[in-house]
Scaffold this motif. Sequence first.
Motif, mmCIF file in Angstrom:
data_model
loop_
_atom_site.group_PDB
_atom_site.id
_atom_site.type_symbol
_atom_site.label_atom_id
_atom_site.label_comp_id
_atom_site.label_asym_id
_atom_site.label_seq_id
_atom_site.Cartn_x
_atom_site.Cartn_y
_atom_site.Cartn_z
ATOM 1 N N ALA A 1 8.719 -3.540 0.277
ATOM 2 C CA ALA A 1 10.197 -3.179 -0.575
ATOM 3 C C ALA A 1 11.236 -2.104 0.088
ATOM 4 O O ALA A 1 12.084 -2.638 0.408
ATOM 5 C CB ALA A 1 9.370 -2.548 -1.958
ATOM 6 N N SER A 2 10.822 -1.050 0.847
ATOM 7 C CA SER A 2 11.644 -0.325 1.995
ATOM 8 C C SER A 2 12.045 -1.146 2.946
ATOM 9 O O SER A 2 12.752 -1.241 3.455
ATOM 10 C CB SER A 2 10.650 1.167 2.519
ATOM 11 N N ALA A 3 11.086 -2.239 4.093
ATOM 12 C CA ALA A 3 11.501 -2.529 4.423
ATOM 13 C C ALA A 3 12.577 -4.031 4.540
ATOM 14 O O ALA A 3 13.841 -3.618 4.800
ATOM 15 C CB ALA A 3 9.992 -2.922 5.474
ATOM 16 N N ARG A 4 12.236 -4.102 3.235
ATOM 17 C CA ARG A 4 13.230 -5.393 2.556
ATOM 18 C C ARG A 4 14.521 -4.741 2.689
ATOM 19 O O ARG A 4 15.182 -4.744 2.180
ATOM 20 C CB ARG A 4 12.813 -6.093 1.985
ATOM 21 N N ALA A 5 14.356 -2.650 1.330
ATOM 22 C CA ALA A 5 16.116 -2.661 1.873
ATOM 23 C C ALA A 5 16.248 -2.313 2.736
ATOM 24 O O ALA A 5 17.651 -2.081 2.615
ATOM 25 C CB ALA A 5 15.335 -1.565 0.799
ATOM 26 N N GLN A 6 15.938 -2.281 3.916
ATOM 27 C CA GLN A 6 16.369 -2.113 5.439
ATOM 28 C C GLN A 6 16.672 -3.275 5.847
ATOM 29 O O GLN A 6 17.658 -3.418 6.832
ATOM 30 C CB GLN A 6 15.705 -1.214 5.612
ATOM 31 N N GLY A 7 17.321 -4.176 4.802
ATOM 32 C CA GLY A 7 17.733 -5.210 5.583
ATOM 33 C C GLY A 7 16.677 -6.615 7.097
ATOM 34 O O GLY A 7 17.090 -7.549 7.082
ATOM 35 N N ARG A 8 15.444 -6.074 6.255
ATOM 36 C CA ARG A 8 14.514 -6.534 7.190
ATOM 37 C C ARG A 8 13.616 -7.960 6.696
ATOM 38 O O ARG A 8 13.596 -7.673 5.530
ATOM 39 C CB ARG A 8 13.153 -5.765 7.777
ATOM 40 N N SER A 9 13.250 -8.986 7.103
ATOM 41 C CA SER A 9 12.461 -9.566 6.609
ATOM 42 C C SER A 9 11.277 -9.253 6.814
ATOM 43 O O SER A 9 10.779 -8.576 7.479
ATOM 44 C CB SER A 9 12.985 -11.249 7.191
ATOM 45 N N VAL A 10 10.495 -9.456 5.928
ATOM 46 C CA VAL A 10 8.857 -8.988 5.446
ATOM 47 C C VAL A 10 7.591 -10.296 5.353
ATOM 48 O O VAL A 10 8.418 -10.733 4.648
ATOM 49 C CB VAL A 10 8.657 -7.948 4.505
ATOM 50 N N PHE A 11 7.226 -9.967 5.713
ATOM 51 C CA PHE A 11 5.872 -10.974 6.350
ATOM 52 C C PHE A 11 4.884 -10.367 5.846
ATOM 53 O O PHE A 11 4.000 -9.380 6.519
ATOM 54 C CB PHE A 11 5.553 -11.892 6.932
ATOM 55 N N ILE A 12 3.835 -10.873 5.153
ATOM 56 C CA ILE A 12 2.782 -10.068 4.343
ATOM 57 C C ILE A 12 1.492 -10.584 5.157
ATOM 58 O O ILE A 12 1.357 -11.642 4.489
ATOM 59 C CB ILE A 12 2.697 -9.845 2.933
ATOM 60 N N ALA A 13 1.258 -9.811 5.788
ATOM 61 C CA ALA A 13 -0.513 -10.101 6.018
ATOM 62 C C ALA A 13 -1.461 -9.616 5.484
ATOM 63 O O ALA A 13 -2.161 -8.133 5.403
ATOM 64 C CB ALA A 13 -1.106 -9.972 7.896
ATOM 65 N N ALA A 14 -2.376 -10.554 4.422
ATOM 66 C CA ALA A 14 -2.843 -10.064 3.118
ATOM 67 C C ALA A 14 -4.414 -9.728 3.375
ATOM 68 O O ALA A 14 -4.989 -10.561 3.954
ATOM 69 C CB ALA A 14 -3.338 -10.025 1.653
ATOM 70 N N LEU A 15 -4.985 -8.547 3.665
ATOM 71 C CA LEU A 15 -6.771 -8.323 4.346
ATOM 72 C C LEU A 15 -7.336 -8.794 3.110
ATOM 73 O O LEU A 15 -7.277 -8.458 1.956
ATOM 74 C CB LEU A 15 -6.958 -7.016 4.645
ATOM 75 N N LYS A 16 -7.970 -9.854 3.663
ATOM 76 C CA LYS A 16 -8.937 -10.895 2.176
ATOM 77 C C LYS A 16 -10.235 -9.449 2.201
ATOM 78 O O LYS A 16 -10.234 -8.990 2.810
ATOM 79 C CB LYS A 16 -9.948 -11.727 2.618
ATOM 80 N N GLY A 17 -10.143 -9.100 0.181
ATOM 81 C CA GLY A 17 -10.650 -8.311 -0.672
ATOM 82 C C GLY A 17 -10.588 -6.708 0.224
ATOM 83 O O GLY A 17 -10.787 -6.372 -0.699
#
Lengths: 278, 278
Positions: free
Chosen positions: B21-37
Amino acid sequence: MASPGLCIIAGSGALPLQVAASARAQGRSVFIAALKGFARPEDFQDYDLEVFGIAQLGALTRAMKARAMTEACLIGGVVRPALADIKPDLALLKHLPSLASAFGKGDDGLLSGVVRILEAEGLVIRSVQDIAPEIVGTGRVAHGRRHPDEESRAAIDIGMRVLAALSPFDIGQAAVIVDGRPVAVEGAEGTDAMLARVVAMREQGRLPAGSGGVLVKAPKSGQDMRVDVPTIGPTTIRGANAAGLRGIAIPSGKVLIAQHDATIALADELGLFIEVLS
Amino acid sequence: MASPGLCIIAGSGALPLQVAASARAQGRSVFIAALKGFARPEDFQDYDLEVFGIAQLGALTRAMKARAMTEACLIGGVVRPALADIKPDLALLKHLPSLASAFGKGDDGLLSGVVRILEAEGLVIRSVQDIAPEIVGTGRVAHGRRHPDEESRAAIDIGMRVLAALSPFDIGQAAVIVDGRPVAVEGAEGTDAMLARVVAMREQGRLPAGSGGVLVKAPKSGQDMRVDVPTIGPTTIRGANAAGLRGIAIPSGKVLIAQHDATIALADELGLFIEVLS
């Protein structure tokens, strides 16, 4: 001249009976001062015994004087009592200021304070090493058949350095090293609880499953060896085995091996080493 | 020029979403690499997200390249995986010797090894402090209304000295001080389990019942702040409260406060201090 009598101020566990038997084998008359709630009087059926509350120092010294005894040895487990549970007698009351100050310094200070009070009452407090040196692990004899391999020796070295780093603080002096890293450090919970934690961490996947690792146990530097001497015994061996450890390391002459022969036999049976560092 | 995109390599807990949320608020596009488990994909419904196994570094870097991203931030909890559970992909395999060596060095070495591998793949790894400095506790602002009294300040001092003594070792950096004495030191079990131990020790009479004492938490000296940054949050506050502690002390700029506002509000509500040491 007959050997002087000895009062064994007995907490919990098997050590008080061992020390009593050792003193008696040396020809000393033995009086057991069983601490209420800690020692089990039925373990000492063959001995002159009285039960004392933890703060009945006056009654205790009177009982010793009635037996013409001046030497005592504190041995066995005593959980630090809650202040509210202490019912001081008159002899203790006059020492209360120094005891209250000892209380503020933790277990070590507390027990050292008790020793000082008993000394002020005219008693001589002896260490277990003095009375029964054969139950202290030393480098002079082998304790069991197994010995650490190179990996375990490296872990022991790390563990001893961790304990040395913590030595200035009043804290339980034991640690578990797994894969070259201290994964558990003993605080006030005791060694058995720390080993149970290692079992839980293996189950939770916080540590590699399977076996490997060592337990190191040592006194604090400057510890008064007349009180609160670190001890290993069959429970420690079983705990270390359950935690998947390869063995236990202790410094020479500073850690008691309770039920020595049974402890060594159990370690041999389970394949654990007991390494005494010189 | 648009801000560069950011890949958040997300473990468990609330922090990854906060950083996103913080990165997005700074105008950055964000990609989540969710670690399985570890990460819960459902927490990130509003985000571009893919799930990766813990060792699928090749797939992860390809997914980042497809998004023209070079910066990544590792955040959230990851329990050290069992070697047998790691299913390395090809990109990881070529780094396996360095990863195996990192594995031998404990959590810290392991994660630093992962950072090095990602860097070797051309990525830039940023710390949470870089991306979202507002969630790191600093001495610049007050964190809550309570402050330590003199007794707690003395306990904090002891605690910080214990952590400094343990700093050369790869070990969890937290301790609990009660009555001027370190009663619990964190190993691999984590802060929450250590606090639960203090609760148990109070119940067992190993510690005085009631309240008093502090939790101190700090990174190891020389810790790579891009990995494994110590964190406190609402669970820590609740655990410290259950353990009868008066508050928590952390060094400035080195410990994350997860769910910052909720954490501070909870500490205020329960009467605990959060002291940031400068």
